[in-house]
Design a protein around this motif. Structure first.
Motif, PDB file in Angstrom:
ATOM      1  N   ILE A 117       0.838  -1.205   0.000  1.00 25.84           N
ATOM      2  CA  ILE A 117       0.000   0.000   0.000  1.00 25.84           C
ATOM      3  C   ILE A 117       0.874   1.256   0.000  1.00 25.84           C
ATOM      4  N   PHE A 118       1.976   1.227   0.750  1.00 30.85           N
ATOM      5  CA  PHE A 118       2.882   2.371   0.794  1.00 30.85           C
ATOM      6  C   PHE A 118       3.423   2.684  -0.598  1.00 30.85           C
ATOM      7  N   VAL A 119       3.822   1.645  -1.341  1.00 21.93           N
ATOM      8  CA  VAL A 119       4.412   1.853  -2.669  1.00 21.93           C
ATOM      9  C   VAL A 119       3.350   2.323  -3.661  1.00 21.93           C
ATOM     10  N   ILE A 120       2.212   1.639  -3.686  1.00 18.89           N
ATOM     11  CA  ILE A 120       1.234   1.935  -4.734  1.00 18.89           C
ATOM     12  C   ILE A 120       0.578   3.296  -4.529  1.00 18.89           C
ATOM     13  N   ILE A 121       0.354   3.714  -3.272  1.00 19.93           N
ATOM     14  CA  ILE A 121      -0.238   5.033  -3.041  1.00 19.93           C
ATOM     15  C   ILE A 121       0.772   6.129  -3.361  1.00 19.93           C
ATOM     16  N   ASN A 122       2.034   5.896  -3.027  1.00 17.36           N
ATOM     17  CA  ASN A 122       3.066   6.862  -3.399  1.00 17.36           C
ATOM     18  C   ASN A 122       3.136   7.032  -4.911  1.00 17.36           C
ATOM     19  N   LEU A 123       2.976   5.913  -5.632  1.00 16.35           N
ATOM     20  CA  LEU A 123       2.986   5.983  -7.092  1.00 16.35           C
ATOM     21  C   LEU A 123       1.794   6.779  -7.611  1.00 16.35           C
ATOM     22  N   LEU A 124       0.624   6.566  -7.002  1.00 17.46           N
ATOM     23  CA  LEU A 124      -0.577   7.275  -7.439  1.00 17.46           C
ATOM     24  C   LEU A 124      -0.498   8.763  -7.139  1.00 17.46           C
ATOM     25  N   LEU A 125       0.140   9.132  -6.019  1.00 20.40           N
ATOM     26  CA  LEU A 125       0.203  10.534  -5.603  1.00 20.40           C
ATOM     27  C   LEU A 125       1.361  11.291  -6.247  1.00 20.40           C
ATOM     28  N   MET A 126       2.153  10.592  -7.017  1.00 17.54           N
ATOM     29  CA  MET A 126       3.309  11.246  -7.629  1.00 17.54           C
ATOM     30  C   MET A 126       2.844  12.270  -8.669  1.00 17.54           C
ATOM     31  N   GLY A 127       3.401  13.441  -8.615  1.00 18.87           N
ATOM     32  CA  GLY A 127       3.019  14.503  -9.531  1.00 18.87           C
ATOM     33  C   GLY A 127       3.601  14.314 -10.927  1.00 18.87           C
ATOM     34  N   GLY A 128       3.203  15.160 -11.826  1.00 14.69           N
ATOM     35  CA  GLY A 128       3.654  15.053 -13.204  1.00 14.69           C
ATOM     36  C   GLY A 128       4.966  15.772 -13.480  1.00 14.69           C
ATOM     37  N   GLU A 129       5.446  16.539 -12.547  1.00 17.60           N
ATOM     38  CA  GLU A 129       6.692  17.287 -12.737  1.00 17.60           C
ATOM     39  C   GLU A 129       7.882  16.333 -12.651  1.00 17.60           C
ATOM     40  N   GLN A 130       8.574  16.106 -13.796  1.00 19.42           N
ATOM     41  CA  GLN A 130       9.598  15.082 -13.879  1.00 19.42           C
ATOM     42  C   GLN A 130      10.850  15.420 -13.074  1.00 19.42           C
ATOM     43  N   SER A 131      11.169  16.692 -12.929  1.00 24.01           N
ATOM     44  CA  SER A 131      12.415  17.070 -12.260  1.00 24.01           C
ATOM     45  C   SER A 131      12.237  17.326 -10.771  1.00 24.01           C
ATOM     46  N   LYS A 132      11.070  17.096 -10.285  1.00 26.29           N
ATOM     47  CA  LYS A 132      10.772  17.373  -8.879  1.00 26.29           C
ATOM     48  C   LYS A 132      11.558  16.415  -7.977  1.00 26.29           C
ATOM     49  N   ALA A 133      12.217  16.967  -6.937  1.00 28.88           N
ATOM     50  CA  ALA A 133      13.010  16.154  -6.014  1.00 28.88           C
ATOM     51  C   ALA A 133      12.103  15.556  -4.936  1.00 28.88           C
ATOM     52  N   LEU A 134      12.245  14.257  -4.714  1.00 28.43           N
ATOM     53  CA  LEU A 134      11.396  13.545  -3.745  1.00 28.43           C
ATOM     54  C   LEU A 134      12.259  12.704  -2.813  1.00 28.43           C
ATOM     55  N   ILE A 135      11.843  12.635  -1.551  1.00 31.35           N
ATOM     56  CA  ILE A 135      12.518  11.751  -0.597  1.00 31.35           C
ATOM     57  C   ILE A 135      11.749  10.456  -0.392  1.00 31.35           C
ATOM     58  N   SER A 136      10.490  10.418  -0.844  1.00 29.74           N
ATOM     59  CA  SER A 136       9.653   9.229  -0.652  1.00 29.74           C
ATOM     60  C   SER A 136      10.230   7.980  -1.322  1.00 29.74           C
ATOM     61  N   PRO A 137      10.877   8.069  -2.505  1.00 26.53           N
ATOM     62  CA  PRO A 137      11.469   6.844  -3.079  1.00 26.53           C
ATOM     63  C   PRO A 137      12.529   6.218  -2.184  1.00 26.53           C
ATOM     64  N   PHE A 138      13.346   7.048  -1.546  1.00 31.95           N
ATOM     65  CA  PHE A 138      14.370   6.517  -0.643  1.00 31.95           C
ATOM     66  C   PHE A 138      13.707   5.786   0.525  1.00 31.95           C
ATOM     67  N   LEU A 139      12.651   6.388   1.093  1.00 37.86           N
ATOM     68  CA  LEU A 139      11.942   5.740   2.199  1.00 37.86           C
ATOM     69  C   LEU A 139      11.264   4.454   1.726  1.00 37.86           C
ATOM     70  N   THR A 140      10.797   4.447   0.474  1.00 36.04           N
ATOM     71  CA  THR A 140      10.163   3.247  -0.072  1.00 36.04           C
ATOM     72  C   THR A 140      11.168   2.115  -0.200  1.00 36.04           C
ATOM     73  N   VAL A 141      12.390   2.437  -0.564  1.00 38.07           N
ATOM     74  CA  VAL A 141      13.442   1.416  -0.640  1.00 38.07           C
ATOM     75  C   VAL A 141      13.680   0.807   0.740  1.00 38.07           C
ATOM     76  N   ILE A 142      13.687   1.652   1.768  1.00 37.53           N
ATOM     77  CA  ILE A 142      13.870   1.149   3.137  1.00 37.53           C
ATOM     78  C   ILE A 142      12.722   0.221   3.519  1.00 37.53           C
ATOM     79  N   VAL A 143      11.486   0.630   3.176  1.00 35.43           N
ATOM     80  CA  VAL A 143      10.323  -0.218   3.458  1.00 35.43           C
ATOM     81  C   VAL A 143      10.447  -1.557   2.746  1.00 35.43           C
TER      82      VAL A 143
END
Length: 437
Positions: A117-143
């Protein structure tokens, strides 16, 4: 009791912990999203670049992680089905409860639910701005790494749980806890004997019957609540069932001596009796021992032919009976704070526990001398650590076991071994040897 019944069913259900983990996952996703939207843009320059990832890379990563978590979840469910099939065919259908209620099993599936659920909701909430910096992928890797760790733990847990020795040991430990809980000190008065005159005085009022509202097994009784209920109404209750017995809807479960005329008010004491579709080990010592008995009986069947497992079960049953004998009290009377008798509930005798523990082994294992020797040795150990009252019950039951073996048909070496265990049992019970050939 209805609230307790609902809580027991929810707590022991397979989906309870995964649901809790799923809700926590949604909360964590919300927090991480707020960090990405409001905090990261302000402190982006201060955060190490290795912790941040752009949107396009994150989308690729999320796709791979979703697939891997689903794969681990699928393998885990397949493993669960294999374990359940093994338990049902080789051990006992009653032992399925132990694996299904295992907190390791439920926590592992909960963590997988959290990760997916953590991964799929993060994917759904991801914005369309390609260059936007995010920390959620790093946390997803930890999960995902945590999910992998729990997957390894689950494989190890399943491989150990399916080993019969570990299963027997777990059942023995859980039964020991039930015994301690059953005979621990209570916050109400309880006794094995009561003044006959006081009992007669309590039964002077008109006797009324209280009927069961549903069919099922008596799983638990809230004795303190029953005593309080009877005390408030100046009544005396007598239970017509044992814990673990099957109750038919409409049968009288209590006899009540009181001046209460309203049948609905009388029936309100049913709230303190928990009835379910299957027996549980909440207060049922006999059922917990029954699991070991069924494993032993199946082990000595011609289809399995594993007497060593049967003897292992017999040793654990003997250990439980020895422990039970040291704390057992035939408590049947319960009083309130004023020392007025409020509840009579007949307990299972220690002799009944002995019988229920070994009578099936006597029937199906009488031709296997190793099983009979194991039973006599277990009885010897029970008698060795307990007092005279338990010794009398053990000796009476020991004779019942000895009579099951036709010593005239035994080979000399088999007879010597059987006589050795029988004589040890007799000596521990301060009796003479019962064998004559």
């Amino acid at each position: 009791m209805y609230k307790e019944k609902a809580w027991v069913h929810i707590r022991d259900s397979f989906w309870f912990l995964p649901t809790i983990y799923s809700m926590l996952s949604i909360i964590c996703v919300s927090l991480v999203t707020m960090v990405d939207l409001w905090i990261i843009p302000k402190v982006k320059e201060s955060v190490p670049s290795i912790l941040l990832m752009n949107t396009s890379t994150a989308q690729t990563l999320y796709g791979s992680l979703i697939t891997s978590i689903l794969t681990m979840t699928t393998i885990s469910f397949s493993t669960i089905m294999v374990v359940l099939t093994t338990y049902s065919t080789q051990f006992s259908p009653r032992t399925l409860q132990d694996f299904m209620k295992s907190r390791v099993t439920q926590h592992v599936l909960g963590v997988f639910s959290f990760g997916f659920i953590f991964v799929i909701i993060n994917l759904l909430l991801m914005g369309g701005e390609q260059s936007k910096a995010l920390i959620s992928p790093f946390l997803t890797v930890i999960v995902s790494i945590v999910c992998l760790g729990f997957f390894i733990v689950f494989i190890h847990h399943s491989s150990r749980f399916v080993q019969v020795n570990n299963l027997i040991g777990k059942i023995r430990l859980s039964t020991s806890k039930v015994i301690k809980k059953t005979f621990q000190d209570k916050d109400f008065q309880e006794a094995s004997e009561w003044n006959e005159q006081n009992i007669a005085e309590g039964k002077e009022a008109e006797k009324k019957a209280i009927y069961a509202r549903e069919s099922g097994y008596a799983q638990a009784v809230q004795i303190s609540s029953l005593v309080e209920w009877a005390s408030r109404r100046d009544a005396l209750l007598e239970a017509n069932f044992y814990i673990g017995s099957y109750i038919q809807k409409g049968m009288p479960v209590y006899s009540c001596w009181s001046n209460i005329e309203d049948q609905e008010e009388l029936d309100s004491c049913n709230e303190f009796l928990l009835i379910g579709n299957e027996r549980t080990d909440l207060q049922d010592i006999e059922f917990s021992i029954q699991k070991l008995v069924e494993i032993a009986v199946k082990a000595i069947s011609p289809a399995v032919n594993d007497p060593h497992t049967a003897v292992d079960c017999i040793n654990r049953i003997g250990s439980l009976l020895a422990e039970l004998g040291t704390v057992y009290k035939p408590i049947r009377y319960y009083g309130d704070e004023e020392q007025v008798l409020r509840l009579i509930m007949e307990p299972l005798s220690f002799e009944q526990y002995l019988y229920k523990s070994f009578y099936q082994l006597r029937i199906y294992g009488s031709k296997d001398i190793s099983v009979m020797n194991g039973v006599l040795e277990a009885l010897f150990k029970v008698a060795s650590v307990n007092g005279e009252a338990v010794k009398r019950d053990v000796w009476k039951f020991g004779l019942y076991i000895i009579r099951a073996v036709d010593v005239k048909e035994l080979d000399e070496l088999d007879y010597e071994q059987f006589a050795y265990f029988a004589e040890r049992l007799a000596a521990s019970c301060n009796m003479s040897s019962p064998l004559e050939r």
